[in-house]
Design a protein around this motif. Structure first.
Motif, PDB file in Angstrom:
ATOM      1  N   ALA A   1       0.831  -0.956   0.165  1.00  0.00           N
ATOM      2  CA  ALA A   1      -0.003   0.005   0.176  1.00  0.00           C
ATOM      3  C   ALA A   1       0.875   1.265   0.253  1.00  0.00           C
ATOM      4  O   ALA A   1       1.847   1.244   0.446  1.00  0.00           O
ATOM      5  CB  ALA A   1      -1.009   0.010   1.170  1.00  0.00           C
ATOM      6  N   ILE A   2       0.220   2.233  -0.628  1.00  0.00           N
ATOM      7  CA  ILE A   2       0.817   3.816  -0.449  1.00  0.00           C
ATOM      8  C   ILE A   2       0.075   4.516   0.526  1.00  0.00           C
ATOM      9  O   ILE A   2      -0.967   4.704   0.435  1.00  0.00           O
ATOM     10  CB  ILE A   2       0.716   4.338  -1.865  1.00  0.00           C
ATOM     11  CG1 ILE A   2       1.468   3.532  -3.081  1.00  0.00           C
ATOM     12  CG2 ILE A   2       1.381   5.757  -1.916  1.00  0.00           C
ATOM     13  CD1 ILE A   2       3.145   3.699  -2.777  1.00  0.00           C
ATOM     14  N   TRP A   3       1.004   4.954   1.676  1.00  0.00           N
ATOM     15  CA  TRP A   3       0.115   5.659   2.620  1.00  0.00           C
ATOM     16  C   TRP A   3       0.324   7.038   2.445  1.00  0.00           C
ATOM     17  O   TRP A   3      -0.622   7.801   3.189  1.00  0.00           O
ATOM     18  CB  TRP A   3       0.887   5.305   3.974  1.00  0.00           C
ATOM     19  CG  TRP A   3       0.755   3.757   4.295  1.00  0.00           C
ATOM     20  CD1 TRP A   3       1.389   2.607   3.837  1.00  0.00           C
ATOM     21  CD2 TRP A   3      -0.589   3.087   4.628  1.00  0.00           C
ATOM     22  NE1 TRP A   3       0.862   1.590   4.235  1.00  0.00           N
ATOM     23  CE2 TRP A   3      -0.455   1.668   4.948  1.00  0.00           C
ATOM     24  CE3 TRP A   3      -1.613   3.781   5.460  1.00  0.00           C
ATOM     25  CZ2 TRP A   3      -1.129   0.808   5.365  1.00  0.00           C
ATOM     26  CZ3 TRP A   3      -2.771   2.864   5.905  1.00  0.00           C
ATOM     27  CH2 TRP A   3      -2.363   1.426   6.026  1.00  0.00           C
ATOM     28  N   SER A   4       1.254   7.514   1.494  1.00  0.00           N
ATOM     29  CA  SER A   4       1.187   9.223   1.540  1.00  0.00           C
ATOM     30  C   SER A   4       1.929   9.483   0.197  1.00  0.00           C
ATOM     31  O   SER A   4       2.790   8.554  -0.180  1.00  0.00           O
ATOM     32  CB  SER A   4       1.897   9.645   2.838  1.00  0.00           C
ATOM     33  OG  SER A   4       3.436   9.360   2.596  1.00  0.00           O
ATOM     34  N   VAL A   5       1.581  10.642  -0.436  1.00  0.00           N
ATOM     35  CA  VAL A   5       2.182  10.935  -1.534  1.00  0.00           C
ATOM     36  C   VAL A   5       2.722  12.466  -1.608  1.00  0.00           C
ATOM     37  O   VAL A   5       2.204  12.989  -0.786  1.00  0.00           O
ATOM     38  CB  VAL A   5       1.201  10.853  -2.777  1.00  0.00           C
ATOM     39  CG1 VAL A   5       0.763   9.292  -3.070  1.00  0.00           C
ATOM     40  CG2 VAL A   5      -0.044  11.632  -2.474  1.00  0.00           C
ATOM     41  N   PRO A   6       3.823  12.811  -2.326  1.00  0.00           N
ATOM     42  CA  PRO A   6       4.384  14.165  -2.139  1.00  0.00           C
ATOM     43  C   PRO A   6       3.234  15.078  -2.409  1.00  0.00           C
ATOM     44  O   PRO A   6       2.453  14.835  -3.611  1.00  0.00           O
ATOM     45  CB  PRO A   6       5.616  14.175  -3.197  1.00  0.00           C
ATOM     46  CG  PRO A   6       5.878  12.679  -3.356  1.00  0.00           C
ATOM     47  CD  PRO A   6       4.583  11.990  -3.118  1.00  0.00           C
ATOM     48  N   VAL A   7       3.209  16.038  -1.923  1.00  0.00           N
ATOM     49  CA  VAL A   7       2.170  17.362  -2.397  1.00  0.00           C
ATOM     50  C   VAL A   7       3.037  18.465  -2.738  1.00  0.00           C
ATOM     51  O   VAL A   7       3.832  19.066  -2.047  1.00  0.00           O
ATOM     52  CB  VAL A   7       1.211  17.646  -1.174  1.00  0.00           C
ATOM     53  CG1 VAL A   7       0.240  18.893  -1.510  1.00  0.00           C
ATOM     54  CG2 VAL A   7       0.516  16.390  -0.725  1.00  0.00           C
ATOM     55  N   THR A   8       2.754  18.877  -3.871  1.00  0.00           N
ATOM     56  CA  THR A   8       3.494  20.136  -4.286  1.00  0.00           C
ATOM     57  C   THR A   8       2.724  21.497  -4.651  1.00  0.00           C
ATOM     58  O   THR A   8       1.246  21.134  -4.134  1.00  0.00           O
ATOM     59  CB  THR A   8       4.194  19.905  -5.677  1.00  0.00           C
ATOM     60  OG1 THR A   8       3.180  19.537  -6.709  1.00  0.00           O
ATOM     61  CG2 THR A   8       5.120  18.724  -5.355  1.00  0.00           C
TER      62      THR A   8
ATOM     63  N   ALA B   1       2.907   7.594  -7.851  1.00  0.00           N
ATOM     64  CA  ALA B   1       3.271   6.431  -7.147  1.00  0.00           C
ATOM     65  C   ALA B   1       1.866   5.239  -7.285  1.00  0.00           C
ATOM     66  O   ALA B   1       1.974   4.132  -7.189  1.00  0.00           O
ATOM     67  CB  ALA B   1       3.665   6.584  -5.955  1.00  0.00           C
ATOM     68  N   CYS B   2       0.525   6.037  -6.894  1.00  0.00           N
ATOM     69  CA  CYS B   2      -0.621   5.028  -6.692  1.00  0.00           C
ATOM     70  C   CYS B   2      -0.888   4.610  -8.127  1.00  0.00           C
ATOM     71  O   CYS B   2      -1.325   3.326  -8.095  1.00  0.00           O
ATOM     72  CB  CYS B   2      -1.781   6.093  -6.395  1.00  0.00           C
ATOM     73  SG  CYS B   2      -1.694   6.380  -4.518  1.00  0.00           S
ATOM     74  N   ARG B   3      -0.569   5.249  -9.216  1.00  0.00           N
ATOM     75  CA  ARG B   3      -0.919   4.842 -10.561  1.00  0.00           C
ATOM     76  C   ARG B   3      -0.130   3.500 -10.991  1.00  0.00           C
ATOM     77  O   ARG B   3      -0.397   2.700 -11.556  1.00  0.00           O
ATOM     78  CB  ARG B   3      -0.981   5.861 -11.595  1.00  0.00           C
ATOM     79  CG  ARG B   3      -2.088   7.158 -11.365  1.00  0.00           C
ATOM     80  CD  ARG B   3      -2.385   7.833 -12.611  1.00  0.00           C
ATOM     81  NE  ARG B   3      -2.937   8.786 -12.397  1.00  0.00           N
ATOM     82  CZ  ARG B   3      -2.830   9.997 -11.978  1.00  0.00           C
ATOM     83  NH1 ARG B   3      -1.578  10.289 -11.857  1.00  0.00           N
ATOM     84  NH2 ARG B   3      -3.738  11.253 -12.062  1.00  0.00           N
TER      85      ARG B   3
ATOM     86  N   ALA C   1      -3.331  -0.970  -2.165  1.00  0.00           N
ATOM     87  CA  ALA C   1      -4.145   0.007  -1.768  1.00  0.00           C
ATOM     88  C   ALA C   1      -3.346   1.608  -1.824  1.00  0.00           C
ATOM     89  O   ALA C   1      -2.224   1.629  -1.443  1.00  0.00           O
ATOM     90  CB  ALA C   1      -4.948  -0.272  -0.675  1.00  0.00           C
ATOM     91  N   CYS C   2      -4.086   2.606  -2.160  1.00  0.00           N
ATOM     92  CA  CYS C   2      -3.628   3.815  -2.245  1.00  0.00           C
ATOM     93  C   CYS C   2      -4.154   4.678  -1.020  1.00  0.00           C
ATOM     94  O   CYS C   2      -5.386   5.315  -1.385  1.00  0.00           O
ATOM     95  CB  CYS C   2      -3.896   4.668  -3.546  1.00  0.00           C
ATOM     96  SG  CYS C   2      -3.158   6.284  -3.692  1.00  0.00           S
ATOM     97  N   TRP C   3      -3.977   4.381  -0.072  1.00  0.00           N
ATOM     98  CA  TRP C   3      -4.418   4.994   1.276  1.00  0.00           C
ATOM     99  C   TRP C   3      -4.155   6.540   1.321  1.00  0.00           C
ATOM    100  O   TRP C   3      -4.878   7.056   2.192  1.00  0.00           O
ATOM    101  CB  TRP C   3      -3.939   4.363   2.499  1.00  0.00           C
ATOM    102  CG  TRP C   3      -4.510   2.910   2.722  1.00  0.00           C
ATOM    103  CD1 TRP C   3      -3.434   1.641   2.542  1.00  0.00           C
ATOM    104  CD2 TRP C   3      -5.765   2.326   2.649  1.00  0.00           C
ATOM    105  NE1 TRP C   3      -4.328   0.741   2.775  1.00  0.00           N
ATOM    106  CE2 TRP C   3      -5.700   1.009   2.744  1.00  0.00           C
ATOM    107  CE3 TRP C   3      -6.845   2.954   2.564  1.00  0.00           C
ATOM    108  CZ2 TRP C   3      -6.843  -0.033   3.085  1.00  0.00           C
ATOM    109  CZ3 TRP C   3      -7.879   1.948   2.641  1.00  0.00           C
ATOM    110  CH2 TRP C   3      -8.013   0.794   2.812  1.00  0.00           C
ATOM    111  N   ALA C   4      -3.318   6.767   0.538  1.00  0.00           N
ATOM    112  CA  ALA C   4      -2.808   8.158   0.313  1.00  0.00           C
ATOM    113  C   ALA C   4      -4.104   9.068  -0.011  1.00  0.00           C
ATOM    114  O   ALA C   4      -4.165  10.398   0.362  1.00  0.00           O
ATOM    115  CB  ALA C   4      -1.674   8.371  -0.712  1.00  0.00           C
ATOM    116  N   VAL C   5      -5.174   8.636  -0.754  1.00  0.00           N
ATOM    117  CA  VAL C   5      -6.285   9.356  -1.397  1.00  0.00           C
ATOM    118  C   VAL C   5      -7.109   9.595   0.143  1.00  0.00           C
ATOM    119  O   VAL C   5      -7.706  10.623   0.334  1.00  0.00           O
ATOM    120  CB  VAL C   5      -7.169   8.564  -2.335  1.00  0.00           C
ATOM    121  CG1 VAL C   5      -8.745   9.133  -2.456  1.00  0.00           C
ATOM    122  CG2 VAL C   5      -6.291   8.232  -3.262  1.00  0.00           C
ATOM    123  N   VAL C   6      -7.102   8.648   0.826  1.00  0.00           N
ATOM    124  CA  VAL C   6      -7.896   8.746   2.188  1.00  0.00           C
ATOM    125  C   VAL C   6      -7.263   9.922   3.085  1.00  0.00           C
ATOM    126  O   VAL C   6      -8.031  10.903   3.578  1.00  0.00           O
ATOM    127  CB  VAL C   6      -8.198   7.485   2.836  1.00  0.00           C
ATOM    128  CG1 VAL C   6      -8.758   7.770   4.261  1.00  0.00           C
ATOM    129  CG2 VAL C   6      -8.734   6.569   2.018  1.00  0.00           C
TER     130      VAL C   6
END
Length: 215
Positions: free
Chosen positions: A11-18, A26-28, A35-40
């Protein structure tokens, strides 16, 4: 272990925010393997509070806590007294004041801005509460010796139970206004509430009827 791998390991828990927003490459790249929990985590405020003003999020948060408190208290038999009804009424009034505002220094928030978890709890609470009296009438109607009333109640129960709730909500929100006279409008939240009441009453009616039949 497939679910564990999907939900936690990959799972991906967070993604960079610019400045351009969240970078979701990364989620794609997971392509369904995790799972892409970063969306949540990124959209948790929208999920919980909808479009309610950001600086006023504490108000629906308090309302959610009040609802949970009411549910817990109502589940305890030692609190099943007439005073509990007064507690419910007072708490619901407080929730209305918090959500709408416009008094006690609270800024007014129109109903169209409500959303998220609190609106779910509002619809569910009033839906079940108002569906129960209707379900009793329908259950009695199904046991009636008058053919017309019995047939109408049977048609209502079977028709509503044969349609998913999401379809009723779609019809109430989108289709129903198309049949109203020009210039006439019924509040969208009220339409959704009526759909939930009708849906819940159909199922509760069968529960009540089964109980009456067992007597």
């Amino acid at each position: 272990m497939g679910f564990i791998d999907w939900a936690f390991v990959n799972a991906i828990w967070s993604v960079p925010v610019t400045a351009q927003g969240a970078q979701t490459q990364a989620c794609r790249a997971l392509n369904g393997t995790g799972a892409c929990w970063a969306v949540v985590t990124e959209k948790h405020r929208f999920i919980l509070f909808g479009t309610y003003p950001y600086e006023e999020h504490w108000r629906p948060a308090v309302c959610v806590a009040l609802f949970i408190g009411l549910y817990i208290v109502s589940a305890m038999r030692r609190f099943w007294r007439p005073a509990l009804a007064l507690v419910w009424l007072a708490t619901l009034a407080l929730i209305g004041v918090l959500m709408w505002g416009g008094v006690f220094g609270l800024s007014y928030v129109p109903q169209e801005r409500w959303g998220g978890l609190v609106i779910t709890l509002i619809l569910a609470t009033f839906g079940i509460a108002l569906a129960f009296p209707l379900s009793i009438l329908v259950a009695l109607g199904r046991r009636s010796r008058m053919p017309a009333i019995k047939t109408l109640c049977i048609l209502y129960v079977e028709l509503i139970r044969g349609v998913p709730l999401i379809s009723l909500l779609f019809m109430a929100s989108v289709m129903f206004p198309l049949f109203l006279p020009e210039g006439m409008n019924i509040d969208k939240l009220l339409r959704a509430q009526i759909a939930i009441i009708l849906f819940a009453a159909a199922y509760l009616a069968e529960v009540v009827r089964a109980g009456l039949q067992a007597l």
